[in-house]
Design a protein around this motif. Structure first.
Motif, PDB file in Angstrom:
ATOM      1  N   LEU A 473       0.953  -1.239  -0.145  1.00 26.44           N
ATOM      2  CA  LEU A 473      -0.044  -0.063   0.012  1.00 26.44           C
ATOM      3  C   LEU A 473       0.684   1.180   0.101  1.00 26.44           C
ATOM      4  N   ILE A 474       1.950   1.238   0.796  1.00 29.61           N
ATOM      5  CA  ILE A 474       2.671   2.599   1.049  1.00 29.61           C
ATOM      6  C   ILE A 474       4.073   2.467   0.870  1.00 29.61           C
ATOM      7  N   GLY A 475       4.715   1.158   0.487  1.00 24.91           N
ATOM      8  CA  GLY A 475       6.103   1.143   0.218  1.00 24.91           C
ATOM      9  C   GLY A 475       6.660   0.681   1.650  1.00 24.91           C
ATOM     10  N   SER A 476       7.875   0.371   1.381  1.00 25.06           N
ATOM     11  CA  SER A 476       8.697   0.045   2.415  1.00 25.06           C
ATOM     12  C   SER A 476       9.522   0.940   3.337  1.00 25.06           C
ATOM     13  N   ASP A 477       9.783   2.381   2.494  1.00 27.71           N
ATOM     14  CA  ASP A 477      10.428   3.268   3.132  1.00 27.71           C
ATOM     15  C   ASP A 477       9.950   3.994   4.522  1.00 27.71           C
ATOM     16  N   VAL A 478       8.572   3.960   4.504  1.00 30.19           N
ATOM     17  CA  VAL A 478       7.775   4.288   5.822  1.00 30.19           C
ATOM     18  C   VAL A 478       8.104   3.393   7.035  1.00 30.19           C
TER      19      VAL A 478
END
Length: 585
Positions: A473-478
């Motif tokens: 959904l929001i990527g791994s960076d967060v």
């Protein structure tokens, strides 16, 4: 005279007769096609024929045999290739060429071959069902033990001398209680749809060790256990079964090709004949029975092939051997049941399958088990059945009903197979109910930490599964660093532990001790990395150390016979992480 009234594919009907009994083996037509009585009413008898009925005509005669469809059990079964009704394919080829002609009658076993027999009883001995009265080397690795038929008992009144005998030669004479004399040869017959008797079932406490890490560690199967291997086209069902047949620690393998493609079955037969048994250094066929029933063979014979295979397995189990059955695939067997049911005009259940599909599947899997045989020997039959759900739909009836009767479910995943991850068993969709039963074995024979390590590895994989939903959904960076670390450790588990290379000499088969040490090294890396993350080191910085890749490669870099190298690796990981912490802080 009993004559054929109607023919509908493999279903033949005879009117106005009471000459046949239920499940009796009969011969239909001038070519004497083998069939079985499956229904009797006051008006008609219904027979399913195990051969092609092309050319069969109403008015031709049907004769009974007076006995059910039976397997001939004796020396000469191993190393052989049979069709669904235990006719040896090599003998059929000699008799009728590459394409089997209908009504081909050949002996189930080689009647001319001689075996070096040692008689184990003497005059005056009292024998009963299951007792061993003679032995002979069937192959260089398996001793054949001739047992008294389960329904017989009496006093030995004559024995032959030790020497060379054919399977039908009398070697012992038994006087029964009623005074009649029974001649015992090297072979006996047994109805394929009737389970062979045993003294008692024993608890399932020993694993069937396969050398495949995802199975032995994460999803174990026990000796005497049952497993289903469902998967769509191209997911590696047959390949997984081949690997298990070659490496599992069963004494004898029974491979049933039930309704599989002809070219695939040919490949199986050719490969098996070339394989060297890693346990003995001799040919793998010395402890293998192959039952080949391809998709272009008569559909009714698929049902018989399943029962023939399990009967052969039970016979060797009674001798005290551990047998593994590879049934590929039970879906084709279920399709045969559906076709016969349709021709019988029975009321269909879900997706056209007959209402008795669950009971037939359960009857098959119930014949597995770890038992004490009638002669006191311990043996087991483990069943590993492939299921081929259309379009990889695990909600279809065969997969769902199989799931009810097996305790091990190895779900093959198309995405993993296409990513070249083998075995392509999806650890999230699969389960094994044998872990608790086998806990004492792992503690006593491997290490008391084995199950603890397994639990931690499984937790990491489940945690990764949850995190990947967020990443999509929001990527791994967060993600926070500790969760990024879980994803990287899970990748190490997946690539370094669960994925296996069948063509690498050290990775094709991995002993339990090495599997335990590999888990230990992965968890050691995880514990040290957690300390580093707590000290402020980023997951990216930890990846740059190269330690993750080093741990992934241990399956290749540490040979199976050099397990002392794990201590050095663990020390190297600890020092590498400490050095990174010092550099960052």
């Amino acid at each position: 005279m009993n004559t054929i009234y109607s023919i509908n594919g493999p279903v033949v009907k005879v009117r106005d007769t009471d000459d046949f009994s239920m499940l009796e083996m009969v011969y239909a037509g001038e070519n004497r096609l083998v069939g079985e009585v499956i229904s009797i009413t006051a008006e008609e008898t219904t027979i399913q024929v195990y051969e092609s009925t092309t050319g069969l005509k109403p008015g031709e005669s049907v004769t009974g045999s007076g006995m059910p469809v039976s397997a001939t059990l004796g020396p000469g079964i191993l190393s052989n290739i049979f069709d669904g009704i235990e006719r040896p394919l090599k003998k059929l080829e000699e008799a009728s060429g590459a394409f089997i002609s209908v009504g081909s009658e050949v002996p189930h076993l080689d009647m001319e071959k001689k075996f070096d027999v040692t008689i184990k009883v003497k005059t005056g001995d009292m024998l009963e069902g299951g007792d061993i009265y003679a032995v002979c080397p069937e192959t260089p690795v398996i001793e054949h033990r001739c047992m008294v038929h389960p329904d017989l008992k009496g006093e030995v009144i004559w024995t032959a001398e030790n020497g060379s005998y054919r399977v039908n030669d009398t070697v012992v004479k038994l006087k029964k209680a009623d005074g009649t004399v029974e001649e015992l040869t090297l072979c006996q017959k047994w109805p394929i749809k009737q389970a062979r008797p045993f003294k008692k079932r024993l608890p399932i406490e020993k694993p069937l060790i396969t050398g495949q890490r995802v199975i032995d560690t994460i999803l174990p199967i026990a000796k005497g256990g049952t497993a289903a291997v469902p998967g769509g086209f191209g997911t590696g069902k047959t390949m997984t079964q081949h690997q298990l047949a070659k490496w599992c620690d069963a004494d004898i393998i029974v491979y049933i090709g039930c309704g599989e493609r002809g070219n695939e079955m040919t490949q199986v037969l050719e490969e098996f004949s070339e394989l060297v048994d890693p346990r003995t250094g001799k040919a793998l066929t010395d402890r293998t029975v192959l039952i080949a029933n391809t998709s272009n063979m008569p559909v009714a014979a698929r049902e018989a092939s399943i029962y023939t295979g399990i009967t052969l397995a039970e016979y060797y189990r009674d001798m005290g051997y551990h047998i593994a059955i590879m049934a590929d695939s039970t879906s084709r067997w279920a399709e045969a049941l559906r076709e016969i049911s349709g021709r019988l005009e029975e009321m269909p259940a879900e997706e056209g399958f007959p209402a008795y599909l669950p009971s037939r599947i359960s009857e098959f899997y119930e014949r597995a088990g770890y038992v004490e045989s009638l002669n006191g020997a311990e043996g087991s039959v483990s069943i590993i059945g492939a299921v081929s759900p259309q379009g990889s739909d695990f909600s279809e009836p065969v997969t769902q009903n199989t799931k009810r009767f097996v305790r091990c479910f190895w779900a093959l995943d198309k995405a993993l197979a296409y990513a070249r991850h083998y075995p392509a068993i999806n650890w999230n969709d699969s389960y094994s109910e044998y872990t608790e039963d086998l806990s004492d074995y792992y503690t006593e024979n491997v290490d008391e930490d084995f199950l603890k390590y397994r639990l931690e590895i499984t937790k990491i994989l489940h945690e990764e599964n949850k995190l990947m939903e967020i990443v999509k959904l929001i990527g791994s960076d967060v993600l926070p660093e500790d969760q990024k670390l879980i994803i990287e450790i899970a990748r190490t588990v997946r690539v370094g532990f669960l994925q296996q290379n069948a063509y690498h000499k050290d990775d094709t088969y991995v002993p339990l001790e090495k599997q335990h040490l590999m888990m230990g090294s992965i968890l050691n890396l995880y514990e040290n990395c957690k300390k580093a993350v707590a000290a402020g080191v980023s997951t990216a910085a930890l990846l740059e150390t190269g330690l993750f890749e080093k741990v992934i490669k241990i399956k290749y870099d540490i040979p199976n016979d050099c397990l002392e190298m794990f201590k050095q690796l663990d020390k190297e990981v600890e020092e590498g992480i400490k050095k990174t912490i010092r550099e960052v802080t």
